[in-house]
Design an enzyme around this catalytic site. Structure first.
Site, short mmCIF file in Angstrom:
data_model
loop_
_atom_site.label_atom_id
_atom_site.label_comp_id
_atom_site.label_asym_id
_atom_site.label_seq_id
_atom_site.Cartn_x
_atom_site.Cartn_y
_atom_site.Cartn_z
N TRP A 273 15.94 6.15 1.41
CA TRP A 273 17.02 6.84 0.70
C TRP A 273 16.91 8.35 0.88
O TRP A 273 17.93 9.06 0.93
CB TRP A 273 17.03 6.46 -0.78
CG TRP A 273 15.85 6.91 -1.57
CD1 TRP A 273 14.69 6.24 -1.81
CD2 TRP A 273 15.70 8.16 -2.25
NE1 TRP A 273 13.84 6.98 -2.57
CE2 TRP A 273 14.43 8.16 -2.87
CE3 TRP A 273 16.52 9.28 -2.40
CZ2 TRP A 273 13.96 9.24 -3.62
CZ3 TRP A 273 16.05 10.36 -3.15
CH2 TRP A 273 14.79 10.33 -3.75
N LYS B 286 19.35 13.59 -13.23
CA LYS B 286 19.17 13.87 -14.66
C LYS B 286 20.20 14.89 -15.17
O LYS B 286 20.43 14.99 -16.37
CB LYS B 286 17.77 14.41 -14.92
CG LYS B 286 16.64 13.47 -14.58
CD LYS B 286 15.30 14.09 -14.89
CE LYS B 286 14.15 13.26 -14.34
NZ LYS B 286 14.09 13.30 -12.86
N TYR C 194 2.54 16.09 -9.14
CA TYR C 194 1.43 15.36 -8.55
C TYR C 194 0.83 14.46 -9.64
O TYR C 194 0.47 14.96 -10.70
CB TYR C 194 0.33 16.30 -8.01
CG TYR C 194 -0.65 15.51 -7.17
CD1 TYR C 194 -0.32 15.19 -5.85
CD2 TYR C 194 -1.84 15.04 -7.70
CE1 TYR C 194 -1.19 14.42 -5.08
CE2 TYR C 194 -2.70 14.27 -6.93
CZ TYR C 194 -2.37 13.97 -5.63
OH TYR C 194 -3.21 13.20 -4.87
N PRO D 97 3.48 12.55 -7.00
CA PRO D 97 4.93 12.51 -6.94
C PRO D 97 5.45 11.08 -7.12
O PRO D 97 4.71 10.11 -6.91
CB PRO D 97 5.23 13.02 -5.52
CG PRO D 97 4.03 12.59 -4.73
CD PRO D 97 2.85 12.71 -5.68
N TYR E 98 7.82 9.86 -5.23
CA TYR E 98 8.02 9.38 -3.86
C TYR E 98 7.31 10.34 -2.92
O TYR E 98 7.24 11.54 -3.16
CB TYR E 98 9.50 9.23 -3.50
CG TYR E 98 10.36 10.44 -3.76
CD1 TYR E 98 10.65 11.35 -2.74
CD2 TYR E 98 10.92 10.66 -5.02
CE1 TYR E 98 11.46 12.46 -2.98
CE2 TYR E 98 11.72 11.77 -5.26
CZ TYR E 98 11.99 12.65 -4.24
OH TYR E 98 12.79 13.74 -4.48
N LEU F 210 7.70 15.37 0.71
CA LEU F 210 7.57 16.62 -0.04
C LEU F 210 8.92 17.09 -0.59
O LEU F 210 9.91 17.17 0.15
CB LEU F 210 6.98 17.71 0.85
CG LEU F 210 6.49 18.95 0.06
CD1 LEU F 210 5.23 18.63 -0.73
CD2 LEU F 210 6.23 20.12 1.02
N HIS F 211 8.94 17.39 -1.87
CA HIS F 211 10.14 17.89 -2.53
C HIS F 211 9.72 18.80 -3.68
O HIS F 211 8.61 18.71 -4.20
CB HIS F 211 11.01 16.73 -3.04
CG HIS F 211 10.32 15.81 -3.99
ND1 HIS F 211 9.39 14.86 -3.58
CD2 HIS F 211 10.39 15.69 -5.34
CE1 HIS F 211 8.94 14.19 -4.63
NE2 HIS F 211 9.53 14.68 -5.72
#
Length: 312
Positions: free
Chosen positions: A150, A182, A244, A246, A248, A251-252
């Site tokens: 996704w 959100k 941390y 995360p 998923y 990296l975001h």
């Protein structure tokens, strides 16, 4: 809405443009199995059930009261007196339907991982050394069938392209910026955006070194500039951080209003981007070696691995 997970099952939403009414309700046939969790303070409830024989999770959240609709709310609502004593009185206020929205998130088909995520459970704080990451956490992550398809769909414009508010296409330092689920985009006080990097070789904080400083500084400067230009929120009113562990492993970075007490923004999980940049400037191997604490729920498979390794 809670953050999306690794398993690739996406929230099923009616195929309508944003703002349009849907004639195909995914909850009209929802059969309730159990309440996973509810919170009176946050005014939400998480429900497990079935939609047409498929497992589903439905999240109901009362929409915030908005300043721009206060006058209409007070003038057009009906009041039912509950109690009056001297200068004090309480009422039940029946608002017009369009001012009494309930944000509804549907995850269908929902996996066991989704159901467990929203189920209320005990939480334990784990302290992971750099060695623990390499010998316990990384093997566990690698053994799981976590999909981030996704995420790739967003980066490749196969999904949610209309939600992207900014993109830097550079393959090494670029990213896309889009609102998190959100945030309903109606109140700046609840502002919440996610920056997802184009690079696919960085899973989390643990992979970062000084080599990635151009990426991180680009994320901060262009992300903050875009948010100030688009929403009028200056950097001094933003909380910019990594999670941390995360949810998923691609990296975001989270950009939230400082006024919003977002889930996961506490010290046990959030790492400010500005701190990460400074730490890597001082020591390229900082996140390879240092101990990182993070919460794990009782049913998390990684918690079991730490127990088996004698770390808890």
């Amino acid at each position: 809405m809670a953050e999306r997970e690794n398993d690739g099952a996406a929230a099923k939403r009616p195929k309508t443009d944003a703002g349009e009414l849907s004639s195909d309700s995914p909850v009209s046939d929802f059969k309730i199995t159990r309440i996973l969790r509810e919170c009176a303070r946050e005014k939400n409830i998480f429900i497990h059930g079935k939609v047409k024989d498929q497992d589903a999770v439905v999240i109901l959240e009362k929409a915030p009261i908005r300043k721009d609709t206060l006058s209409e709310l007070l003038k057009s609502s009906q009041l039912q007196l509950e109690m009056k004593n001297d200068v004090y009185s309480t009422y039940q206020l029946q608002a017009p339907a369009h001012l009494n929205e309930i944000k509804t998130t549907v995850i269908c088909p929902a996996t066991e991982k989704h159901v467990k995520k929203y189920l209320h459970q005990e939480v334990f704080l784990v302290e992971e050394s750099g060695e623990d990451y390499r010998t316990v956490t990384l093997p566990y992550i690698s053994s799981q069938s976590f999909s981030v398809q996704w995420v790739h769909n967003i980066l490749e414009k196969k999904a949610e392209a209309d939600r992207i508010v900014f993109e830097d296409p550079d393959p090494l330092t670029g990213f896309v910026l889009l609102p998190d689920f959100k945030w309903d985009k109606k109140q700046i006080q609840d502002l919440y955006l996610i920056a997802i990097v184009h690079r696919r070789d960085v899973k989390s904080l643990r992979d970062l070194t000084s080599e990635h400083l151009p990426l991180l500084t680009n994320l901060r400067s262009k992300g903050e500039d875009t948010i100030q230009r688009q929403y009028g929120v200056p950097p001094s009113k933003l909380r910019v951080y990594f999670h941390y562990q995360p949810s998923y492993h691609h990296l975001h970075v989270h950009f939230t209003s400082l006024e919003y007490n977002a889930p996961g923004c506490g010290v046990e999980r959030a790492h400010l981007l500005s701190d990460v940049i400074q730490n890597l400037q001082a020591d390229s191997s900082y996140y390879h070696n240092r101990s990182l604490a993070f919460p794990l729920r009782a049913d998390d498979g990684l918690l079991l691995k730490f127990k088996e390794a004698g770390k808890l």
